[in-house]
Design an enzyme around this catalytic site. Structure first.
Site, PDB file in Angstrom:
ATOM      1  N   GLY A   1      48.136  42.170  54.058  1.00 47.43           N
ATOM      2  CA  GLY A   1      46.685  41.994  54.100  1.00 47.43           C
ATOM      3  C   GLY A   1      45.947  43.306  53.930  1.00 47.43           C
TER       4      GLY A   1
ATOM      5  N   ASN B   1      41.234  53.247  47.801  1.00 49.03           N
ATOM      6  CA  ASN B   1      40.334  52.111  47.579  1.00 49.03           C
ATOM      7  C   ASN B   1      39.327  52.071  48.730  1.00 49.03           C
ATOM      8  OD1 ASN B   1      39.200  49.421  47.813  1.00 49.03           O
ATOM      9  ND2 ASN B   1      40.749  48.724  46.354  1.00 49.03           N
TER      10      ASN B   1
ATOM     11  N   LYS C   1      37.157  50.067  49.675  1.00 45.83           N
ATOM     12  CA  LYS C   1      36.937  48.806  50.396  1.00 45.83           C
ATOM     13  C   LYS C   1      38.104  48.476  51.324  1.00 45.83           C
ATOM     14  CE  LYS C   1      35.282  44.178  49.413  1.00 45.83           C
ATOM     15  NZ  LYS C   1      34.903  43.271  48.312  1.00 45.83           N
ATOM     16  N   THR C   2      39.319  48.535  50.778  1.00 45.48           N
ATOM     17  CA  THR C   2      40.470  48.184  51.627  1.00 45.48           C
ATOM     18  C   THR C   2      40.683  49.237  52.709  1.00 45.48           C
ATOM     19  OG1 THR C   2      41.997  49.226  50.064  1.00 45.48           O
ATOM     20  CG2 THR C   2      41.611  46.878  49.801  1.00 45.48           C
TER      21      THR C   2
ATOM     22  N   GLY D   1      46.491  52.840  58.264  1.00 44.51           N
ATOM     23  CA  GLY D   1      46.690  51.546  58.924  1.00 44.51           C
ATOM     24  C   GLY D   1      46.563  51.600  60.434  1.00 44.51           C
ATOM     25  N   GLU D   2      46.867  52.734  61.024  1.00 49.56           N
ATOM     26  CA  GLU D   2      46.946  52.774  62.483  1.00 49.56           C
ATOM     27  C   GLU D   2      45.900  53.646  63.158  1.00 49.56           C
ATOM     28  OE1 GLU D   2      51.480  52.230  63.630  1.00 49.56           O
ATOM     29  OE2 GLU D   2      51.281  53.462  61.838  1.00 49.56           O
TER      30      GLU D   2
END
Ligand code: MOS
Length: 768
Positions: free
Chosen positions: A483, A662, A664-665, A734-735
């Site tokens: 995701g 990116n 947005k992501t 991510g973290e």
């Protein structure tokens, strides 16, 4: 939640047209239209369904299993228990030299033993023609036990904690000077105890597996974060060649660490398919996930800080006690960030663990730093109050030039800039310092800050890139899409590296038949794949140029690599428009349907050798640099003056995460981390019965994750400065978003109310 624009900076060192853009996720339409297939949705003719029977004791032996009633349910095909299960090989001993050995969630050889190690351990599997029959029959399996004494009370066992062993990836102990003496001598100090409860990942997609054998060949659909580890682990457990095991996982409905290891449900689905000769699917219930997939450890932490009246830290002590299962677990690096965030004259960090008769804990988003930053950053706020100093000013006075304990250089660190950016956007200057001094009607308003910190990693990745004669590009790598937008980011990178439009690139991932990729963990996947992908694109450009150079008809005849750049869908002499030709023209003239380049090796042996090479390079690199993502979290809360209800009303997160691929992501990843941090601060808590270690709230009805109504607009911004030592300058995102978040909430709650809650979650009863 509104979409707030990320900070728009002029793109530096950015010649490409795709990297940095907020491109929509390529997998988005399939997910939002329901055409994406998850692990439990693959159709097989003649599929059977499996359900688990869980132990109802904490520790002991199975003395008898009555399967008659279960077998009598219409449609039941088998009840598999330790009395009739075929043998499997036990999980291999854990070793950092064999990274896939880390894959086993626990040491238990399920259904090959009569021993019970935790309340909820699977003791039988029922296979039936329908999901309903399997579930009904599972409830009719009668198991008798002989119980043994068990140790399950984390709070009660802390006196028996033992030092956590260090390994090259995790360092448990560290010190500089005599921190206890420095603390005792400090003019101003705090010495505080913090506790955090166990947490569970609660991915939207519960764990599910579909498995089918064809002789010794096995196909598995499983929502895993590490198809490489899962393939190796299943081959080892079932004694078949890894080449014959195919793991397919193109869509993973969230994971957060919970799908990194190989847990019982996956292994037992494969076993059930072996026993019945049918394709078998097991979809865990939410309760099934809690009983068989580890969560985050609880923690007890001490943070003691000593400072001069000028706020310079003279002592920093951070010690932790966490839990592992007696049958396995991942010791958390709770004090990790405390080795890197502050330039204290004397430092002591220490991690201890207790082993309990409970399911192994496992990694969960920023294992270590998410709960470690809660204690450290709340304590820094308390020290700021003792000193009568602004908490940002206190942090800036102690911002280190080099890694505090060992003097290593930071590869890149812009925490000061992150605070400056965040403070401006948040309006920190409007805050009045005394607790309880800001109000809005019946609401007490508080503002808090905390630092975010997460080390950045890189792992081995094998990638191939193919340019076809129609000008399209295919990138292949067995990485994971949980995701976060991995395929979109890699497509952007390939597009720029080859000078083609983003739309010309297709990325294949999520299949062990592809070149082996890294696991999706440690916030390292994007950088790791990018490192190999950029090399593969470079190789491909060279071989395409070689094709053109040899051809009499090519405008690139005789051109040297240094003179040529990739743009406009082909290769061109730098600075000379119209001086080159398209990839399509090069391939067509050469009579080739495509050209391909590979980085890494596709063979299993090559992958192991590659991992060893990679590990040595990694460790050498680690000796030179301290690499991390960091950031500044700004939180505003409103606390009801009568009921103690806490609402988070505003948030700004300003991050130093290297280059952003990116916009947005990346913002979504950081925002998602903050949402999880708000949950950790205010509501998330796995409740464990201290008598038997049984989880009492294994459902989303009783384990409270934040919902949309709990989350204000989250303004995420970042500096977008490349890290000079990382591939493409990017560090993981991510973290880091979850780190510091709970402390920012706790500090804001204190500012609003004058109350310090050092025991998460901050529920309203603790504020009354
Ligand atoms: Mo993670 S806890 O690196 O998915």
């Amino acid at each position: 939640m509104t979409e707030t624009p990320v900070r728009d900076r002029p793109a530096r060192e950015r010649t490409g047209r795709s990297v940095g853009r907020p491109i929509d996720r390529v997998d988005g339409p399939a997910k939002t239209t329901g055409t994406a297939r998850f692990s439990a949705e693959y159709p097989y003719p003649d599929i059977a369904y499996a359900a688990l029977v869980h132990a109802t004791i904490t520790r002991g032996r199975i003395t008898g299993i009555g399967a008659e009633e279960a077998l009598a349910v219409p449609g039941v095909l088998a009840v598999i228990t330790h009395t009739n299960a075929p043998p499997m090989k036990p999980p291999p001993p854990v070793s950092v030299l064999n990274l896939s050995s880390l894959a086993s969630g626990s040491k238990v050889n399920y259904l090959n033993t009569d021993e019970v190690h935790w309340s909820g351990q699977p003791v039988a599997v029922v296979v039936a023609e329908t999901q309903e029959a399997a579930a009904q029959a599972a409830g009719l399996v009668r198991v008798t036990y002989q119980e043994s004494p068990a140790t399950v009370d984390f709070a009660g066992e802390q006196g028996n904690a033992t030092p956590q062993k260090s390994n090259p990836l995790q360092q448990g102990e560290g010190h500089k000077g005599d921190a206890e003496a420095a603390l005792a001598a400090a003019p101003v100090s705090v010495d505080l105890r913090y506790t955090t409860p166990p947490h569970h990942h609660n991915a939207m997609e519960p764990h599910a597996t579909t498995a089918a054998w064809d002789g010794d060949r096995l196909t598995v659909h499983d929502g895993t974060q590490n198809i490489g580890w899962l393939r190796t682990a299943l081959a080892q457990r079932f004694g078949v060649p890894a080449e014959g095991v195919r793991v397919i996982a193109p869509f993973v409905g969230g994971a957060f660490g919970g799908k990194t290891m190989v847990w019982a449900g996956t292994v037992l689905t494969v076993l059930a398919a072996r026993v019945t000769g049918r394709a078998v699917r097991m979809t865990l219930t939410r309760e099934g996930v809690y009983r068989t997939v580890g969560g985050r450890t609880p923690s007890a932490q001490r943070v003691a800080l000593g400072a001069g009246a000028d706020g310079r830290l003279t002592a920093l002590i951070h010690t932790s006690v966490t839990q592992v299962g007696r049958v396995g677990g991942s010791p958390e690096q709770v004090t990790s960030q405390s080795r890197h965030l502050y330039d204290a004259a004397a430092i002591l960090v220490q991690q201890r663990i207790v082993e309990l008769d409970m399911l192994s804990n496992t990694v969960m988003r920023a294992p270590g730093e998410s709960i470690g930053t809660f204690a450290l950053e709340a304590a820094v706020d308390e020290l700021a109050c003792e000193l009568g100093m602004d908490p940002i000013e206190l942090r800036m006075r102690n911002e280190p030039e080099r890694n505090p304990i060992d003097g290593k250089r930071f590869s890149h660190r812009m925490l000061r800039e992150a605070y400056a950016l965040g403070a401006e956007r948040f309006g920190w200057a409007d805050r009045t310092a005394p607790p309880g001094s800001m109000r809005d009607g019946r609401w007490l308003v508080g503002m808090g800050v905390a630092s975010a910190y997460h080390p950045s990693w890189e792992m081995a990745a094998n990638v191939t890139v193919r340019m076809s004669a129609d000008g399209t590009v295919l990138v292949r790598c067995g990485f994971h899409e949980m995701g976060m937008g991995g395929a979109t980011a890699q497509g952007q990178i390939a597009a720029d590296a080859l000078g083609v439009p983003f739309e010309a690139v297709r990325v294949e991932y999520g299949d062990s038949d592809l070149p082996t990729g890294p696991g999706a963990g440690g916030s390292a996947q994007t950088a790791s794949v990018a490192a190999s992908l950029t090399k593969a694109c470079e190789k491909l450009r060279r071989s395409l140029l070689a094709l053109a150079r040899r051809s009499a008809g090519s405008p690139l005849r005789g051109a040297r690599p240094g003179e040529v750049e990739a743009r406009d869908g082909g290769l061109h002499r730098a600075g000379h428009p119209g001086s080159g030709e398209s990839y399509a023209a090069i391939l067509t003239r050469a009579g080739r349907p495509f050209a391909e380049a590979a980085v890494g090796s596709d063979t299993r042996a090559g992958t192991v050798a590659g991992q060893v090479r990679f590990m040595s390079k990694f460790l050498m690199d680690r000796r030179r640099w301290m690499k991390a993502a960091c950031g500044a979290q700004f939180c505003e809360v409103r606390v009801d003056q009568d009921t103690g209800e806490v609402r988070v009303s505003r948030w700004v997160g300003a991050f130093d995460v290297g280059r952003v691929i990116n916009a947005k992501t990346a913002a979504s990843q950081l925002r998602g981390g903050i949402v999880m941090g708000i949950g950790m601060a205010l509501s998330e808590e796995t409740l464990v019965d201290p008598r038997n270690g049984r989880i009492m709230n294994p459902s989303l009805a009783e384990y409270h994750v934040p919902v949309h109504a709990d989350i204000p607009p989250i303004d995420v911004c970042y500096l977008d400065e490349p890290d000079p030592t990382m591939p493409l300058g990017l560090v993981g995102i991510g973290e880091v978003g979850i780190t510091g978040a709970a402390a920012a909430v706790a500090n804001a709650v204190h500012h609003a109310t004058g109350r310090r809650v050092r025991d998460l979650p901050i529920t309203l009863d603790k504020l009354l």
